[in-house]
Design a protein around this motif. Structure first.
Motif, PDB file in Angstrom:
ATOM      1  N   LEU A 253       0.793  -1.052  -0.125  1.00 35.95           N
ATOM      2  CA  LEU A 253       0.035  -0.103  -0.093  1.00 35.95           C
ATOM      3  C   LEU A 253       0.807   1.280  -0.102  1.00 35.95           C
ATOM      4  N   ASP A 254       0.181   2.377  -0.376  1.00 33.33           N
ATOM      5  CA  ASP A 254       0.970   3.612  -0.304  1.00 33.33           C
ATOM      6  C   ASP A 254       0.562   4.423   0.920  1.00 33.33           C
ATOM      7  N   LEU A 255      -0.699   3.943   1.351  1.00 36.96           N
ATOM      8  CA  LEU A 255      -1.233   4.807   2.754  1.00 36.96           C
ATOM      9  C   LEU A 255      -2.199   3.899   3.251  1.00 36.96           C
ATOM     10  N   ILE A 256      -2.302   4.125   4.763  1.00 31.86           N
ATOM     11  CA  ILE A 256      -3.565   3.549   5.420  1.00 31.86           C
ATOM     12  C   ILE A 256      -4.336   4.602   5.831  1.00 31.86           C
ATOM     13  N   VAL A 257      -5.568   4.781   5.772  1.00 30.84           N
ATOM     14  CA  VAL A 257      -6.390   5.524   6.039  1.00 30.84           C
ATOM     15  C   VAL A 257      -7.085   5.104   7.311  1.00 30.84           C
ATOM     16  N   ALA A 258      -7.634   5.760   8.278  1.00 32.79           N
ATOM     17  CA  ALA A 258      -8.250   5.221   9.534  1.00 32.79           C
ATOM     18  C   ALA A 258      -8.894   6.318  10.109  1.00 32.79           C
ATOM     19  N   GLU A 259      -9.807   5.625  10.892  1.00 31.40           N
ATOM     20  CA  GLU A 259     -10.849   6.671  11.454  1.00 31.40           C
ATOM     21  C   GLU A 259     -10.597   6.481  13.198  1.00 31.40           C
ATOM     22  N   LEU A 260     -10.870   7.546  13.780  1.00 28.84           N
ATOM     23  CA  LEU A 260     -11.138   7.024  15.440  1.00 28.84           C
ATOM     24  C   LEU A 260     -12.400   6.806  15.734  1.00 28.84           C
ATOM     25  N   LEU A 261     -12.482   6.082  17.188  1.00 34.63           N
ATOM     26  CA  LEU A 261     -13.752   5.490  17.338  1.00 34.63           C
ATOM     27  C   LEU A 261     -14.264   6.818  18.428  1.00 34.63           C
ATOM     28  N   PRO A 262     -15.486   6.451  18.983  1.00 36.18           N
ATOM     29  CA  PRO A 262     -15.990   7.450  19.767  1.00 36.18           C
ATOM     30  C   PRO A 262     -15.027   7.342  21.143  1.00 36.18           C
ATOM     31  N   GLU A 263     -14.895   8.378  21.671  1.00 39.73           N
ATOM     32  CA  GLU A 263     -14.294   8.668  22.815  1.00 39.73           C
ATOM     33  C   GLU A 263     -14.536   8.208  24.088  1.00 39.73           C
ATOM     34  N   GLU A 264     -14.744   7.088  24.264  1.00 36.57           N
ATOM     35  CA  GLU A 264     -15.533   6.492  25.649  1.00 36.57           C
ATOM     36  C   GLU A 264     -14.959   4.973  25.645  1.00 36.57           C
ATOM     37  N   ASN A 265     -15.099   4.442  26.714  1.00 33.57           N
ATOM     38  CA  ASN A 265     -14.696   3.087  27.010  1.00 33.57           C
ATOM     39  C   ASN A 265     -13.224   2.864  26.516  1.00 33.57           C
ATOM     40  N   LEU A 266     -13.322   1.715  25.674  1.00 36.26           N
ATOM     41  CA  LEU A 266     -11.816   1.112  25.344  1.00 36.26           C
ATOM     42  C   LEU A 266     -11.647   1.905  24.004  1.00 36.26           C
ATOM     43  N   GLY A 267     -12.502   2.779  23.475  1.00 36.06           N
ATOM     44  CA  GLY A 267     -12.162   3.628  22.246  1.00 36.06           C
ATOM     45  C   GLY A 267     -11.225   4.607  22.755  1.00 36.06           C
ATOM     46  N   ARG A 268     -11.194   4.983  23.792  1.00 28.06           N
ATOM     47  CA  ARG A 268     -10.125   6.016  24.268  1.00 28.06           C
ATOM     48  C   ARG A 268      -8.731   5.474  24.156  1.00 28.06           C
ATOM     49  N   ALA A 269      -8.472   3.987  24.550  1.00 25.93           N
ATOM     50  CA  ALA A 269      -7.160   3.646  24.487  1.00 25.93           C
ATOM     51  C   ALA A 269      -6.864   3.087  23.112  1.00 25.93           C
ATOM     52  N   ILE A 270      -7.864   2.985  22.250  1.00 23.22           N
ATOM     53  CA  ILE A 270      -7.700   2.439  20.783  1.00 23.22           C
ATOM     54  C   ILE A 270      -7.304   3.593  20.191  1.00 23.22           C
ATOM     55  N   ASN A 271      -8.045   4.708  20.534  1.00 29.94           N
ATOM     56  CA  ASN A 271      -7.993   6.164  19.653  1.00 29.94           C
ATOM     57  C   ASN A 271      -6.289   6.720  19.950  1.00 29.94           C
ATOM     58  N   ASP A 272      -5.846   6.316  21.397  1.00 29.50           N
ATOM     59  CA  ASP A 272      -4.403   6.482  21.813  1.00 29.50           C
ATOM     60  C   ASP A 272      -3.434   5.921  20.854  1.00 29.50           C
TER      61      ASP A 272
END
Ligand code: TXA
Ligand code: MG
Length: 317
Positions: A289-308
């Protein structure tokens, strides 16, 4: 070698070898925490700078108390609720824990993993295990034995295979500076779960400059392929001319070939998303790939650690 022989793993560790072990968070690169020579080997294999200290793993609370003193009440309350598990506590070390493990700090990071193989192994050993995540410094943490084999297989004599990690994110690191309970690294135990036990806590802001702040070096968790974060419905058309991979929370995108996308949890389940995150990043990172595009999760629960982790994976770009 990958295997499930706990006795062999224990034997190697007793001889001062460094091996990979499973925990429910991520795989660890483990060695005798009381032997400076072994600890130095861990730093060398991982290519980790010596100012970044290691977590010390024990089987239970009783053994934990051998290595620390003046345990704050809040730590006891959290331990009662979350140990064994994905919690690491920063506590005042006794002298028997060497400065090499803690990088000179008077505090030592202590964890009691819940994984049955880790538990069994630790109970066979007369010493605690120092173990960072079993990835080369700066790369994505391993959540399967094969992940370790791919990167460190030729550097260690044994990988104890405990199957895929059930949590898939590193432990939550909690310390008590000036008596204030502080989360230094978001991880497998959500901030909300900790606050439900002891009330509001401080959450250390993301910082790359403070070596006192655990797991906070910016280059952490980064794939080799550049990763950009944003709204996928905007990022995908924006990068039309490139070969892109998509890392999404729930949705899949028909305009992208299916083998180039990974939805962390189609039902929007944070636990499933956490379990899949590092595998997904590794999967996409080995595609052309040239690039990975990704999105953040809602900033709650494990979403916060995933976003980090996602923010740090993108911070190079
Ligand atoms: O889930 C986990 O925590 C995994 C498994 C293997 O237990 N381990 C792990 O270790 O993630 P590592 O080394 O990749 O990350 C531990 C973080 C490091 O960023 C380090 O800076 C911090 O913990 N740390 C360790 N000892 C510390 C100490 N005495 N004071 C402050 N931070 C410390
Ligand atoms: Mg790590």
């Amino acid at each position: 070698m990958i295997g499930q022989n706990i006795a062999q793993a224990a034997e190697l560790l007793k001889r001062g070898e460094v091996i990979a072990i499973p925990t429910e968070t991520v795989y660890g690169l483990a060695g005798n925490a009381l032997d400076d020579h072994t600890v130095a080997k861990i730093f060398a294999i991982k290519q980790r700078p010596s100012f970044d200290p290691l977590i010390v793993h024990v089987p239970d609370w009783q053994s934990l108390e051998n290595w620390v003193q003046n345990i704050p009440t809040a730590a006891l309350q959290l331990a009662q609720q979350f140990m064994p598990g994905a919690l690491t506590l920063l506590l005042e070390k006794k002298e028997t824990i060497s400065d090499l493990v803690t990088a000179g700090s008077p505090l030592v990071a202590m964890r009691i993993p819940a994984h049955p193989l880790a538990q069994e192994l630790l109970r066979l050993l007369p010493f605690p295990l120092a173990a960072p995540s079993a990835n080369p410094f700066g790369y994505i943490s391993p959540t399967r034995a094969e992940h370790v084999a791919q990167q460190l297989g030729d550097k260690i004599p044994y990988i104890l295979d405990g199957g895929p990690c059930t949590i898939g994110l590193e432990s939550t690191i909690v310390g008590f500076p000036e008596g204030r309970t502080t989360i230094f690294r978001k991880g497998g135990i959500p901030v909300e779960a900790i606050e439900a036990v002891i009330g509001p806590v401080q959450v250390q802001a993301h910082s790359s400059s403070n070596p006192q702040a655990p797991g906070m070096l910016k280059s952490h968790y980064a794939p080799r392929i550049p990763l950009v974060l944003g709204k996928l419905t905007e990022l995908i058309p924006q990068h039309q001319g490139k070969v892109i991979g998509v890392l999404s929370f729930q949705e899949r995108y028909p305009e992208i070939p299916s083998e180039r996308q990974f939805a962390l949890s189609s039902s929007g389940d944070y636990t499933e998303a956490a379990r899949n995150l590092f595998s997904a990043m590794r999967y996409l990172d080995q595609l052309p790939l040239d690039l990975i595009v990704a999105e953040l999760l809602p900033e709650e629960n494990l979403g916060r650690a995933i976003n980090d982790r996602l923010r740090r994976a993108s911070s190079k770009n």
